[in-house]
Write a protein that holds these residues in place. Structure first.
Motif, mmCIF file in Angstrom:
data_model
loop_
_atom_site.group_PDB
_atom_site.id
_atom_site.type_symbol
_atom_site.label_atom_id
_atom_site.label_comp_id
_atom_site.label_asym_id
_atom_site.label_seq_id
_atom_site.Cartn_x
_atom_site.Cartn_y
_atom_site.Cartn_z
ATOM 1 N N SER A 276 31.673 -33.171 19.449
ATOM 2 C CA SER A 276 31.532 -34.836 18.715
ATOM 3 C C SER A 276 32.541 -35.412 18.743
ATOM 4 O O SER A 276 33.170 -35.708 19.763
ATOM 5 C CB SER A 276 31.694 -33.613 16.972
ATOM 6 O OG SER A 276 32.985 -33.881 16.924
ATOM 7 N N VAL A 277 32.340 -36.550 17.657
ATOM 8 C CA VAL A 277 33.570 -37.708 18.148
ATOM 9 C C VAL A 277 34.463 -36.822 17.628
ATOM 10 O O VAL A 277 35.591 -37.494 18.208
ATOM 11 C CB VAL A 277 33.037 -38.725 17.265
ATOM 12 C CG1 VAL A 277 33.874 -39.345 17.079
ATOM 13 C CG2 VAL A 277 31.322 -39.547 17.759
ATOM 14 N N VAL A 278 34.761 -36.648 16.856
ATOM 15 C CA VAL A 278 36.394 -35.368 16.325
ATOM 16 C C VAL A 278 36.577 -34.919 17.241
ATOM 17 O O VAL A 278 37.759 -34.353 17.463
ATOM 18 C CB VAL A 278 35.199 -35.167 14.359
ATOM 19 C CG1 VAL A 278 36.725 -33.841 14.206
ATOM 20 C CG2 VAL A 278 34.653 -35.173 13.711
ATOM 21 N N LEU A 279 35.629 -33.901 17.699
ATOM 22 C CA LEU A 279 36.422 -32.851 18.181
ATOM 23 C C LEU A 279 37.421 -32.864 19.631
ATOM 24 O O LEU A 279 38.248 -33.131 19.675
ATOM 25 C CB LEU A 279 35.560 -31.547 18.967
ATOM 26 C CG LEU A 279 35.225 -30.558 17.783
ATOM 27 C CD1 LEU A 279 33.897 -29.956 18.434
ATOM 28 C CD2 LEU A 279 36.096 -30.145 17.187
ATOM 29 N N PRO A 280 36.556 -34.621 20.478
ATOM 30 C CA PRO A 280 37.074 -35.225 21.162
ATOM 31 C C PRO A 280 38.993 -35.816 20.778
ATOM 32 O O PRO A 280 39.801 -36.258 21.462
ATOM 33 C CB PRO A 280 36.676 -36.050 22.064
ATOM 34 C CG PRO A 280 35.711 -36.231 20.725
ATOM 35 C CD PRO A 280 35.875 -34.833 20.929
ATOM 36 N N LEU A 281 38.645 -36.818 19.759
ATOM 37 C CA LEU A 281 39.961 -37.126 18.992
ATOM 38 C C LEU A 281 41.136 -35.727 18.650
ATOM 39 O O LEU A 281 42.168 -36.550 18.471
ATOM 40 C CB LEU A 281 39.226 -37.345 17.611
ATOM 41 C CG LEU A 281 38.466 -39.580 17.953
ATOM 42 C CD1 LEU A 281 37.887 -39.333 16.946
ATOM 43 C CD2 LEU A 281 39.245 -40.122 19.030
ATOM 44 N N LEU A 282 40.305 -35.359 17.833
ATOM 45 C CA LEU A 282 41.642 -34.127 18.105
ATOM 46 C C LEU A 282 42.159 -33.348 19.277
ATOM 47 O O LEU A 282 43.473 -33.052 19.063
ATOM 48 C CB LEU A 282 40.646 -32.694 17.236
ATOM 49 C CG LEU A 282 41.970 -31.581 17.338
ATOM 50 C CD1 LEU A 282 43.041 -31.941 16.087
ATOM 51 C CD2 LEU A 282 41.097 -29.952 16.380
ATOM 52 N N VAL A 283 41.692 -33.152 20.080
ATOM 53 C CA VAL A 283 41.786 -33.283 21.202
ATOM 54 C C VAL A 283 43.572 -34.035 22.021
ATOM 55 O O VAL A 283 44.865 -33.881 22.040
ATOM 56 C CB VAL A 283 41.217 -33.105 22.672
ATOM 57 C CG1 VAL A 283 42.185 -33.149 24.395
ATOM 58 C CG2 VAL A 283 40.520 -31.977 22.405
ATOM 59 N N LEU A 284 42.770 -35.001 21.979
ATOM 60 C CA LEU A 284 43.757 -36.435 22.476
ATOM 61 C C LEU A 284 44.657 -36.449 20.994
ATOM 62 O O LEU A 284 45.732 -36.799 21.328
ATOM 63 C CB LEU A 284 43.066 -37.662 22.047
ATOM 64 C CG LEU A 284 41.472 -37.612 23.403
ATOM 65 C CD1 LEU A 284 40.784 -39.456 22.596
ATOM 66 C CD2 LEU A 284 42.638 -38.201 24.345
ATOM 67 N N ALA A 285 45.072 -36.348 19.904
ATOM 68 C CA ALA A 285 45.475 -36.520 18.954
ATOM 69 C C ALA A 285 46.572 -34.934 19.301
ATOM 70 O O ALA A 285 48.010 -35.399 18.947
ATOM 71 C CB ALA A 285 44.954 -36.197 17.266
ATOM 72 N N GLY A 286 46.145 -34.089 19.508
ATOM 73 C CA GLY A 286 47.226 -33.351 20.197
ATOM 74 C C GLY A 286 47.781 -33.724 21.477
ATOM 75 O O GLY A 286 49.040 -33.135 22.303
ATOM 76 N N VAL A 287 47.423 -34.239 22.676
ATOM 77 C CA VAL A 287 47.763 -34.579 23.900
ATOM 78 C C VAL A 287 48.942 -35.703 22.985
ATOM 79 O O VAL A 287 50.585 -35.549 23.439
ATOM 80 C CB VAL A 287 46.585 -35.202 24.604
ATOM 81 C CG1 VAL A 287 48.098 -36.352 25.609
ATOM 82 C CG2 VAL A 287 46.326 -35.005 25.563
ATOM 83 N N LEU A 288 48.800 -36.441 22.497
ATOM 84 C CA LEU A 288 49.947 -37.177 21.226
ATOM 85 C C LEU A 288 50.977 -36.603 20.181
ATOM 86 O O LEU A 288 52.146 -36.963 20.731
ATOM 87 C CB LEU A 288 49.493 -39.107 21.001
ATOM 88 C CG LEU A 288 50.460 -39.709 19.941
ATOM 89 C CD1 LEU A 288 50.527 -40.551 21.477
ATOM 90 C CD2 LEU A 288 49.076 -40.311 18.767
ATOM 91 N N ALA A 289 50.861 -36.145 19.889
ATOM 92 C CA ALA A 289 51.457 -34.666 19.263
ATOM 93 C C ALA A 289 52.307 -33.853 20.054
ATOM 94 O O ALA A 289 54.246 -33.848 20.189
ATOM 95 C CB ALA A 289 51.191 -34.450 17.967
ATOM 96 N N LEU A 290 52.231 -33.581 21.325
ATOM 97 C CA LEU A 290 53.424 -32.602 22.504
ATOM 98 C C LEU A 290 54.480 -33.567 22.546
ATOM 99 O O LEU A 290 55.635 -33.775 22.605
ATOM 100 C CB LEU A 290 52.198 -32.758 23.096
ATOM 101 C CG LEU A 290 52.612 -32.025 24.583
ATOM 102 C CD1 LEU A 290 52.971 -30.765 23.979
ATOM 103 C CD2 LEU A 290 52.001 -32.080 25.859
ATOM 104 N N ARG A 291 53.706 -34.750 23.314
ATOM 105 C CA ARG A 291 54.623 -36.055 24.021
ATOM 106 C C ARG A 291 56.041 -36.333 22.178
ATOM 107 O O ARG A 291 56.517 -36.717 23.301
ATOM 108 C CB ARG A 291 54.085 -37.662 24.301
ATOM 109 C CG ARG A 291 53.370 -36.745 25.255
ATOM 110 C CD ARG A 291 52.447 -37.952 25.588
ATOM 111 N NE ARG A 291 51.830 -37.471 27.914
ATOM 112 C CZ ARG A 291 51.553 -36.252 28.050
ATOM 113 N NH1 ARG A 291 50.616 -35.205 26.771
ATOM 114 N NH2 ARG A 291 50.728 -36.133 28.606
ATOM 115 N N ALA A 292 55.435 -36.969 21.592
ATOM 116 C CA ALA A 292 56.164 -37.026 19.962
ATOM 117 C C ALA A 292 57.543 -35.732 19.854
ATOM 118 O O ALA A 292 57.985 -36.528 19.448
ATOM 119 C CB ALA A 292 54.867 -37.466 19.021
#
Length: 300
Positions: A276-292
């Motif tokens: 859906s729109v939500v799930l890939p955004l969740l994946v991308l949030a995880g990518v950003l959170a990892l680096r943060a």
């Protein structure tokens, strides 16, 4: 042991570097996935490949800006490329310095993504520059993919060769950032394929890739944690409040890992493209959170 070995002060990186690391991973990962699709050359792969080349270009416009802002003296950024010392004018390339190698790799990769972006526009009938299509052949794409892999992973390597606790206590950061960038890139390409129906035949293959990259990322997170436990610095990055970011990281892995556990590992039509729109955004949030979590926990 930590007090003896870690004597450098924190670099005081701000959000500029966080988003540079994030965008570099998506740009490099998207270019690599687009090239793999083009080399696979299955029916319907070209439209999805163009999505990847479209994604790879904008971060290469933004990333140099973020780097220059982080320098504190943005107008001197070009000194990293050109030696301005009297009597030594010329290219400023220091192969023994990860930062210099990274800047030049970023510059070359930016040029390649520009050509591939323009060629995608020409192939989609949005631009008329036939020359770029001739330039955007397999040699350029494969070369760009090598640079893309470097750009996506070298940010982690750059941290590892520093003398900071956590960063210098592990060998996993380069691979971890690369796997994370590839997973995020696949998720973003799948999201954009919703708005380009002709790209959907490639979605099952890309979905399987995203699941495998998520599994690889999880394995490297485990390696990362184990190496920090051995070094005795795990509390720096996994303690509060950073553990909250790691919850986001793990949540971002859930879509890929769930798909891997519940559906067969195949790129055939039976694979459900479940985004859906939500799930890939969740994946991308995880990518950003990892680096943060990795960047900012060390600087407190």
């Amino acid at each position: 042991m930590g007090d003896v070995q870690h004597f450098a002060g924190p670099p005081d990186w701000l959000w500029y570097i966080l988003f540079y690391f994030f965008l570099a991973g998506l740009s490099g990962g998207s270019y690599v996935l687009a090239t793999l699709l083009r080399l696979r050359d299955a029916p319907g792969d070209e439209p999805m490949a163009r999505i990847g080349y479209y994604i790879a270009f904008p971060p290469m416009l933004i990333s140099p800006l973020l780097l220059t802002l982080d320098l504190g003296q943005p107008m001197r950024f070009w000194h990293m490329l050109v030696n301005t010392t009297p009597g030594h004018l010329g290219v400023n390339f220091k192969y023994w310095t990860p930062m210099s190698v990274g800047i030049w790799a970023l510059t070359v990769f930016a040029a390649i993504t520009t050509v591939s972006f323009a060629a995608a526009l020409v192939r989609d009938g949005k631009l008329r520059i036939p020359l770029v299509v001739r330039l955007d052949g397999r040699v350029l794409n494969v070369t760009g993919s090598l640079f893309g892999l470097f750009v996506a992973g070298y940010t982690g390597v750059l941290l590892s060769v520093s003398n900071q606790p956590v960063w210098s206590d592990t060998f996993a950061l380069g691979g971890l950032f690369l796997a994370s960038g590839l997973a995020g890139s696949a998720a973003l390409m799948l999201l954009l394929a919703r708005y380009r129906p002709e790209a959907r035949p490639s979605a099952p293959m890309l979905s399987v890739s995203e699941r495998l990259y998520s599994l690889l990322e999880l394995a490297l997170i485990v390696v990362f944690a184990v190496t920090l436990i051995v070094a005795g610095t795990q509390e720096i990055v996994f303690g509060l409040p950073w553990s909250l970011l790691w919850v986001v990281v793990l949540a971002g892995l859930v879509p890929g890992l769930y798909g891997l556990a519940t559906e067969r590992l195949s790129a055939g039509p039976a694979v459900a493209v479940r985004y859906s729109v939500v799930l890939p955004l969740l994946v991308l949030a995880g990518v950003l959170a990892l680096r943060a979590a990795i960047i900012f926990s060390v600087q407190v």
